[in-house]
Design an enzyme around this catalytic site. Structure first.
Site, mmCIF file in Angstrom:
data_model
loop_
_atom_site.group_PDB
_atom_site.id
_atom_site.type_symbol
_atom_site.label_atom_id
_atom_site.label_comp_id
_atom_site.label_asym_id
_atom_site.label_seq_id
_atom_site.Cartn_x
_atom_site.Cartn_y
_atom_site.Cartn_z
ATOM 1 N N CYS A 47 0.833 -1.196 0.000
ATOM 2 C CA CYS A 47 0.000 0.000 0.000
ATOM 3 C C CYS A 47 0.868 1.247 0.000
ATOM 4 O O CYS A 47 1.923 1.285 0.633
ATOM 5 C CB CYS A 47 -0.881 0.014 1.236
ATOM 6 S SG CYS A 47 -2.268 -1.109 1.115
ATOM 7 N N VAL A 79 13.489 0.137 3.612
ATOM 8 C CA VAL A 79 13.808 -1.118 4.306
ATOM 9 C C VAL A 79 15.192 -1.018 4.956
ATOM 10 O O VAL A 79 15.851 -2.013 5.196
ATOM 11 C CB VAL A 79 13.738 -2.356 3.361
ATOM 12 C CG1 VAL A 79 12.310 -2.646 2.951
ATOM 13 C CG2 VAL A 79 14.619 -2.166 2.141
HETATM 14 C C1 UD1 Z 1 3.469 -3.605 9.534
HETATM 15 C C2 UD1 Z 1 2.093 -4.071 9.156
HETATM 16 C C3 UD1 Z 1 1.214 -2.883 8.773
HETATM 17 C C4 UD1 Z 1 1.221 -1.839 9.876
HETATM 18 C C5 UD1 Z 1 2.647 -1.460 10.276
HETATM 19 C C6 UD1 Z 1 2.723 -0.544 11.489
HETATM 20 C C7 UD1 Z 1 2.516 -6.288 8.283
HETATM 21 C C8 UD1 Z 1 2.493 -7.197 7.115
HETATM 22 N N1 UD1 Z 1 2.190 -5.005 8.054
HETATM 23 O O1 UD1 Z 1 4.029 -3.009 8.371
HETATM 24 O O2 UD1 Z 1 -0.109 -3.362 8.566
HETATM 25 O O3 UD1 Z 1 0.572 -0.672 9.418
HETATM 26 O O4 UD1 Z 1 3.394 -2.667 10.600
HETATM 27 O O5 UD1 Z 1 2.075 -1.136 12.571
HETATM 28 O O6 UD1 Z 1 2.766 -6.692 9.389
HETATM 29 N N2 UD1 Z 1 10.467 2.093 8.449
HETATM 30 C C9 UD1 Z 1 11.695 2.619 8.041
HETATM 31 N N3 UD1 Z 1 12.694 1.737 7.714
HETATM 32 C C10 UD1 Z 1 12.517 0.374 7.768
HETATM 33 C C11 UD1 Z 1 11.264 -0.135 8.188
HETATM 34 C C12 UD1 Z 1 10.261 0.754 8.518
HETATM 35 O O7 UD1 Z 1 11.877 3.839 7.970
HETATM 36 O O8 UD1 Z 1 13.469 -0.368 7.452
HETATM 37 C C13 UD1 Z 1 9.365 3.042 8.802
HETATM 38 C C14 UD1 Z 1 8.174 2.918 7.867
HETATM 39 O O9 UD1 Z 1 8.343 3.683 6.705
HETATM 40 C C15 UD1 Z 1 7.051 3.424 8.749
HETATM 41 C C16 UD1 Z 1 7.464 2.959 10.141
HETATM 42 O O10 UD1 Z 1 8.850 2.662 10.052
HETATM 43 O O11 UD1 Z 1 6.993 4.824 8.711
HETATM 44 C C17 UD1 Z 1 6.739 1.741 10.634
HETATM 45 O O12 UD1 Z 1 6.840 0.723 9.662
HETATM 46 P P1 UD1 Z 1 6.840 -0.816 10.053
HETATM 47 O O13 UD1 Z 1 6.516 -0.972 11.501
HETATM 48 O O14 UD1 Z 1 8.105 -1.425 9.555
HETATM 49 O O15 UD1 Z 1 5.633 -1.364 9.194
HETATM 50 P P2 UD1 Z 1 5.589 -2.669 8.302
HETATM 51 O O16 UD1 Z 1 6.347 -3.761 8.973
HETATM 52 O O17 UD1 Z 1 5.886 -2.319 6.893
#
Ligand code: UD1
Length: 426
Positions: A120, A127
């Site tokens: 989405c 990452v």
């Molecule tokens: C998971 C959930 C999603 C939920 C989100 C937050 C799954 C499949 N999806 O997504 O439904 O909305 O947790 O509860 O479990 N970020 C970085 N760098 C990274 C990783 C994340 O900057 O390497 C940032 C993201 O852009 C975002 C924040 O961290 O702003 C939280 O993301 P994250 O907790 O990683 O969400 P997801 O694991 O993608």
């Protein structure tokens, strides 16, 4: 992501009533499907919902040489050697959760090659924390045209790592990598969402050793290999929130069974404050809402145990006609409220400022009457929120882009239909 033109036809709902059992969580099942690659004997995941994202994860498993087979509602994953270390771009681009395969494939083959995962559009979704964590465990990262290659020919080793922010996905990556690594890993500032704890529970059920410590910390002892197990993923708290917010927005009463209310990150308390009657039990929740809801003022999302970002658009949909304002600020993603446009098209008073959405009216104003409109889902939870909003609108609304909704709900029209809502066109 290209979306086939399928749509829902929605009518104003009568008072919703009924009892439903909560399915397994998408956000638990997806990392578990990847973690199963770490096991040397077969894994059986029970009560897996038939979601588009599960199909995509099974597509990745199949390409890797580890096909998953449905047996009734369960998925069986055989323990065969991996045939490639390249994650197939055609499946990766369909969902963000392709990123869960990095750690297990790297741990199993010493290498993983992948292109940017899809998912989405909620704002930038880098990452970097996944990659930095894996590099701290001995992986070397290299750019290859538009893709990345991670290598760890000598295997991964334990490390001490404090995440820059408590990312759910990056914590899950690190739990999987650490379970397969040599030595002990200590994680700080980790995510502690129920789905993260479910992955820890799975790893332990497979013979691993993950311990949660107070204060967002985990300690993981690499055990050199996991065996398969029979495992039932935790209940879907976002599905649960969707139904609760549907009933709150349309009025009615519902009993949901198979959910620990503590996993709902404060939603029951918010709905109670809005004027609903809520009863919680150990493994069930009952909600009854009559009359106009009261605005909640300011609500902020935050990592668990804070109010969940995925529930933000759903709560907004429930509060569209409330007396008094509710402002929901999402601190996790920058573009959480693409659904605001659809709310406005239905005639709801909304104001979107950056990552804060305000809905509802002045206390002295009458409840706004919503009218049917053509709607377009732009993401999974925002799409579900538009379903909830259209069920409050006079006339017949058509919602396009329901492919987004299918990513996370096996049969949303069926679930809400069981409570009396009319949704056609699945
Ligand atoms: C998971 C959930 C999603 C939920 C989100 C937050 C799954 C499949 N999806 O997504 O439904 O909305 O947790 O509860 O479990 N970020 C970085 N760098 C990274 C990783 C994340 O900057 O390497 C940032 C993201 O852009 C975002 C924040 O961290 O702003 C939280 O993301 P994250 O907790 O990683 O969400 P997801 O694991 O993608």
């Amino acid at each position: 992501m290209s979306m086939p033109q399928t749509s829902f036809l929605l009518h104003k709902a009568p008072i919703l009533r009924g009892s439903l059992s909560v399915p397994s969580a998408k956000n638990s099942v997806l990392p578990l499907l990847a973690a199963a690659l770490l096991c040397d004997t077969p894994v059986r995941l029970c009560r897996v919902p038939a979601l588009a994202d599960v199909t995509a994860a099974c597509g990745i498993l199949s390409e890797l040489g580890r096909p998953a087979l449905w047996q009734g509602g369960d998925l069986i994953l055989e323990a065969k050697p991996l045939q490639t270390s390249v994650l197939p771009a055609c499946w990766m681009e369909r969902m963000r959760s392709g990123v869960f395969f990095l750690a297990p494939v790297l741990a199993r083959t010493g290498r993983v090659e992948f292109c940017a995962p899809g998912g989405c559009n909620l704002g930038a979704r880098p990452v970097d924390i996944h990659l930095e964590g894996l590099c701290r465990m001995g992986a070397v990262c290299e750019q290859k045209e538009n893709c990345m290659v991670l290598r760890a020919p000598q295997g991964l080793h334990g490390c001490n790592y404090a995440l820059r922010l408590p990312s759910v996905g990056a914590t899950e990556t690190m739990l999987m990598a650490a379970a397969a690594a040599k030595g002990v890993t200590r994680l700080d500032n980790a995510a502690v969402e129920p789905e993260v704890l479910d992955l820890a529970r799975f790893i332990n059920a497979c013979g691993g050793c993950v311990r949660q410590l107070p204060g967002r910390r985990f300690i993981i002892r690499g055990t050199g290999g996991l065996r398969g197990s029979v495992f039932t993923p935790t209940a879907d708290r976002i599905w649960c929130a969707t139904v609760l917010c549907a009933v709150a927005g349309c009025t009615g009463e519902v009993e949901l069974t198979g959910i620990d209310p503590a996993a709902l990150s404060g939603l029951p308390q918010l709905l109670q404050r809005a004027g609903c009657r809520v009863e919680v039990q150990k493994n069930a929740i009952f909600l009854s809402c009559t009359g106009r809801l009261q605005g909640l003022g300011m609500v902020r999302t935050a990592p668990f145990p804070g109010f969940a970002t995925d529930m933000a658009p759903l709560l907004a949909a429930a509060m569209l006609r409330a007396q008094g304002f509710t402002t929901i600020c999402d601190t996790v993603f920058t573009h959480r409220f693409a659904c605001a446009q659809g709310f406005a098209a239905l005639g709801a008073p909304v104001c979107l400022r950056e990552n804060c959405l305000t809905v509802g009216t002045l206390p002295e104003e009458a409840a706004p009457v919503l009218h049917a409109a053509p709607l377009q889902a732009q993401d999974l939870r925002g799409g579900a929120a538009l379903v909830l909003a259209a069920l409050q609108a006079e006339g017949e609304s058509r919602l396009h882009g329901v492919e987004y909704i299918r990513r996370g709900y096996a049969d949303l029209p069926g679930a809400l239909g069981a409570l009396g809502a009319q949704i056609r066109g699945w």
